[in-house]
Design a protein around this motif. Structure first.
Motif, PDB file in Angstrom:
ATOM      1  N   LYS A 138       0.824  -1.210   0.000  1.00 51.82           N
ATOM      2  CA  LYS A 138       0.000   0.000   0.000  1.00 51.82           C
ATOM      3  C   LYS A 138       0.855   1.255   0.000  1.00 51.82           C
ATOM      4  O   LYS A 138       0.590   2.199  -0.768  1.00 51.82           O
ATOM      5  N   VAL A 139       1.885   1.306   0.821  1.00 52.58           N
ATOM      6  CA  VAL A 139       2.669   2.536   0.906  1.00 52.58           C
ATOM      7  C   VAL A 139       3.439   2.777  -0.387  1.00 52.58           C
ATOM      8  O   VAL A 139       3.566   3.925  -0.845  1.00 52.58           O
ATOM      9  N   ASN A 140       3.925   1.720  -1.021  1.00 51.02           N
ATOM     10  CA  ASN A 140       4.666   1.909  -2.266  1.00 51.02           C
ATOM     11  C   ASN A 140       3.743   2.261  -3.426  1.00 51.02           C
ATOM     12  O   ASN A 140       4.118   3.042  -4.303  1.00 51.02           O
ATOM     13  N   THR A 141       2.526   1.715  -3.425  1.00 52.93           N
ATOM     14  CA  THR A 141       1.545   2.113  -4.438  1.00 52.93           C
ATOM     15  C   THR A 141       1.187   3.585  -4.275  1.00 52.93           C
ATOM     16  O   THR A 141       1.063   4.333  -5.261  1.00 52.93           O
ATOM     17  N   THR A 142       1.025   4.005  -3.034  1.00 52.23           N
ATOM     18  CA  THR A 142       0.703   5.411  -2.751  1.00 52.23           C
ATOM     19  C   THR A 142       1.817   6.335  -3.218  1.00 52.23           C
ATOM     20  O   THR A 142       1.569   7.369  -3.854  1.00 52.23           O
ATOM     21  N   ILE A 143       3.051   5.957  -2.931  1.00 48.73           N
ATOM     22  CA  ILE A 143       4.193   6.781  -3.340  1.00 48.73           C
ATOM     23  C   ILE A 143       4.317   6.812  -4.858  1.00 48.73           C
ATOM     24  O   ILE A 143       4.564   7.869  -5.460  1.00 48.73           O
ATOM     25  N   ALA A 144       4.125   5.652  -5.496  1.00 43.85           N
ATOM     26  CA  ALA A 144       4.239   5.590  -6.955  1.00 43.85           C
ATOM     27  C   ALA A 144       3.206   6.477  -7.627  1.00 43.85           C
ATOM     28  O   ALA A 144       3.463   7.038  -8.697  1.00 43.85           O
ATOM     29  N   GLY A 145       2.031   6.627  -7.007  1.00 43.77           N
ATOM     30  CA  GLY A 145       0.995   7.495  -7.552  1.00 43.77           C
ATOM     31  C   GLY A 145       1.197   8.961  -7.207  1.00 43.77           C
ATOM     32  O   GLY A 145       0.375   9.804  -7.585  1.00 43.77           O
ATOM     33  N   ASN A 146       2.275   9.239  -6.476  1.00 42.93           N
ATOM     34  CA  ASN A 146       2.621  10.609  -6.056  1.00 42.93           C
ATOM     35  C   ASN A 146       1.507  11.258  -5.232  1.00 42.93           C
ATOM     36  O   ASN A 146       1.365  12.478  -5.205  1.00 42.93           O
ATOM     37  N   ASP A 147       0.738  10.399  -4.573  1.00 43.43           N
ATOM     38  CA  ASP A 147      -0.314  10.892  -3.682  1.00 43.43           C
ATOM     39  C   ASP A 147       0.176  10.692  -2.255  1.00 43.43           C
ATOM     40  O   ASP A 147      -0.329   9.870  -1.502  1.00 43.43           O
ATOM     41  N   ILE A 148       1.170  11.470  -1.895  1.00 41.04           N
ATOM     42  CA  ILE A 148       1.904  11.229  -0.658  1.00 41.04           C
ATOM     43  C   ILE A 148       1.188  11.891   0.515  1.00 41.04           C
ATOM     44  O   ILE A 148       0.934  13.100   0.497  1.00 41.04           O
ATOM     45  N   PRO A 149       0.858  11.121   1.558  1.00 43.11           N
ATOM     46  CA  PRO A 149       0.213  11.715   2.728  1.00 43.11           C
ATOM     47  C   PRO A 149       1.156  12.654   3.471  1.00 43.11           C
ATOM     48  O   PRO A 149       2.374  12.644   3.272  1.00 43.11           O
ATOM     49  N   ASP A 150       0.583  13.454   4.332  1.00 45.62           N
ATOM     50  CA  ASP A 150       1.391  14.403   5.110  1.00 45.62           C
ATOM     51  C   ASP A 150       2.261  13.692   6.142  1.00 45.62           C
ATOM     52  O   ASP A 150       3.366  14.145   6.440  1.00 45.62           O
TER      53      ASP A 150
END
Length: 543
Positions: A138-150
């Motif tokens: 999940k965290v790597n998918t999020t980072i790859a989508g450049n939708d990085i949480p605060d």
């Protein structure tokens, strides 16, 4: 999910909320596989660490120390101290991603405790809580989508190029937290230096700590069994020969009683007794792995001798955790290896067995004993790069989440709303209601957490024993000099390489292989990647 079968008593509440020793457990400790394979020094001496300033309003029954001995409380302070008087947010909404263990909590709209916390924050924190099994994906998918949480949990295992990610996407917190700058956030300042050391990467403070107890300890023993053979304090034992004699006296196989029994022979106990390094030993920029040391071979040989003499339960090297616990509780074994949290947590050995005590070290070869500082952080949290005002707002949120034990905020974050989630007994201690788990399992403590405290109500003797043990163990603490460094080779195959050696050691201790086979396995570790791991860490140390 129904909570009708959850007993609404204090012990249940402490189990539900993970209290007792206020330290979290679970996250993996291995770095993720390297893509960029950046090597960066993380020596804490490269940056001025935050100034340590305890919260003066809190008065523990037994004091903590700046070195990491946890403060201890016999009861929850009443009334609790309010440490955050002004909401850190002004209507903003921030995002976060972190781990969760167990069932998800009630959602915000059905969770009055979550709503109360955000009212105190003055804004919202949208938390993506991911099962630990799925977190890496999940965290790597999020980072790859450049939708990085605060706020992003760094569990030490999930992000492949952690240094590259920190430098490209995350906020350097050094200007905000280094030295006296941290005094703007008093609850963060109340976290001792030992925990902040672990947040330094590439010479900068890049993360916020989630502290644990600094030492895992050397295991737990039954003081009643040891007293039968004349030992009232394990630190009285002078050396390995005397210890072997004690083990002999503790063993009566015909009566079903042995000195020791733990999965994988509980090697951590013996490695510490023989003075093996906490992973690596550094001297003049050169590193030696614990497997390569004479102390390691001496510890292995000692365990082989004890097992051959029959002082260790045959087959216990393959025990499950439940088998270990049952053997200890029943008195089948006088000593086991398990961590300090297993001793002090509600429902742990200390509350189950009145004669259970932490095993205090002696030096098997004479001299000064050691204890590994191997339990410092659960994980840490990264902050997405942003403008100064948003960073200060997020640090204000972190300051709220780091509210220490004894505070109003800690009570709310961990025990929920009084009347809804808990009531309090005549000494101020929270007693859980059936709604506690569903409302209080929002993973706030897996974003930022305070300095741990010892708290097991109605267990003063246990609390004193644990505090005394920490007061002995922490000053003897030995750090791992590579704990904040990154080795791509270690990330890729360090675990596999170590397992090959430990499997050979098990075969040697059980009589199936020789010490020469162990030495050969260590040499294979070197040529198979160990020397490369060493070189990468040494390069990182050199900066």
């Amino acid at each position: 999910m129904s909570f009708t079968n959850v007993a609404a008593d204090r012990r249940t509440f402490l189990k539900l909320t993970g209290m007792g020793l206020l330290a979290v457990s679970g996250a993996g400790s291995l770095a993720g596989c390297g893509q960029k394979e950046a090597l960066q020094a993380s020596n804490a001496s490269a940056v001025k660490l935050p100034t340590y300033v305890p919260v003066e309003a809190l008065k523990p029954d037994l004091p903590g120390t700046a070195q990491g001995v946890p403060a201890a409380y016999f009861n929850y302070p009443s009334p609790p101290t309010r440490t955050v008087t002004t909401p850190p947010l002004k209507g903003e909404t921030f995002s976060a991603i972190t781990n969760i263990f167990g069932a998800p909590p009630n959602p915000r709209e059905k969770n009055p405790t979550w709503q109360a916390i955000e009212e105190r924050l003055g804004g919202k924190l949208d938390i993506t809580a991911v099962s630990s099994d799925d977190f890496k994906t999940k965290v790597n998918t999020t980072i790859a989508g450049n939708d990085i949480p605060d706020l992003i949990l760094d569990d030490g295992a999930s992000i492949p190029d952690i240094i590259g990610f920190l430098e490209a996407k995350c906020q350097d917190l050094t200007p905000f937290l280094s030295g006296d700058a941290i005094k703007e956030y008093p609850n963060l300042a109340a976290i001792p230096e030992i925990f902040w050391k672990q947040t330094v990467r590439a010479g900068k403070i890049y993360t916020l700590p989630i502290p644990r107890s600094p030492v895992g300890g050397l295991g737990i023993y039954r003081s009643d069994r040891f007293a039968e053979v004349g030992i009232t304090d394990t630190s009285q034992i002078k050396n390995a020969d005397e210890y072997l004699e004690v083990m002999k006296q503790l063993t009566n196989a015909q009566a079903g009683r042995w000195a020791f029994g733990t999965k994988a022979f509980g090697m951590s106990t013996f490695l510490q007794l023989f003075g093996a390094p906490n992973q690596w030993r550094e001297s003049g920029g050169k590193l030696t792995y614990y497997l390569e040391t004479e102390e390691y071979l001496e510890a292995v040989s000692f365990v082989r001798k004890a097992a051959a003499a029959g002082y260790i339960v045959p087959g216990s090297e393959s025990w499950t955790n439940s088998q270990r616990s049952n053997a200890f509780i029943s008195g089948q074994v006088a000593q086991i290896y398990d961590g300090m949290p297993a001793y002090v947590n509600a429902g742990g050995y200390g509350t189950t067995i009145k004669d259970a005590k932490p095993f205090l070290p002696f030096a098997a070869g004479g001299g000064k004993p050691i204890a590994w500082l191997d339990n410092i952080l659960f994980a840490s949290t990264m902050v997405k790069r942003n403008d100064e005002q948003k960073i200060r707002s997020l640090l204000g949120v972190a300051n709220f989440l780091a509210a220490p034990f004894g505070s109003e905020e800690f009570m709310l974050l961990n025990y929920g709303l009084e009347g809804t989630d808990h009531t309090r007994d005549d000494r101020g201690n929270p007693v859980a209601k059936a709604s506690a788990l569903a409302n209080t399992s929002v993973p706030w403590k897996f974003l930022v957490a305070p300095d741990p405290a010892l708290y097991v109500p109605q267990q003063e003797a246990l609390t004193r024993n644990a505090h005394a043990a920490y007061s002995t163990l922490v000053p003897l603490g030995v750090e791992n000099p590579t704990s904040t460094l990154f080795s791509p080779t270690n990330a890729r195959k360090g675990g596999t390489l170590r397992t090959a050696v430990s499997d050979t050691v098990t075969d040697h201790i059980t009589g199936r292989k020789t010490l020469d086979d162990v030495k050969s396995a260590i040499q294979t570790w070197r040529t198979g990647g160990g020397d490369q791991i060493r070189a990468e860490y040494e390069q990182a140390l050199a900066g």
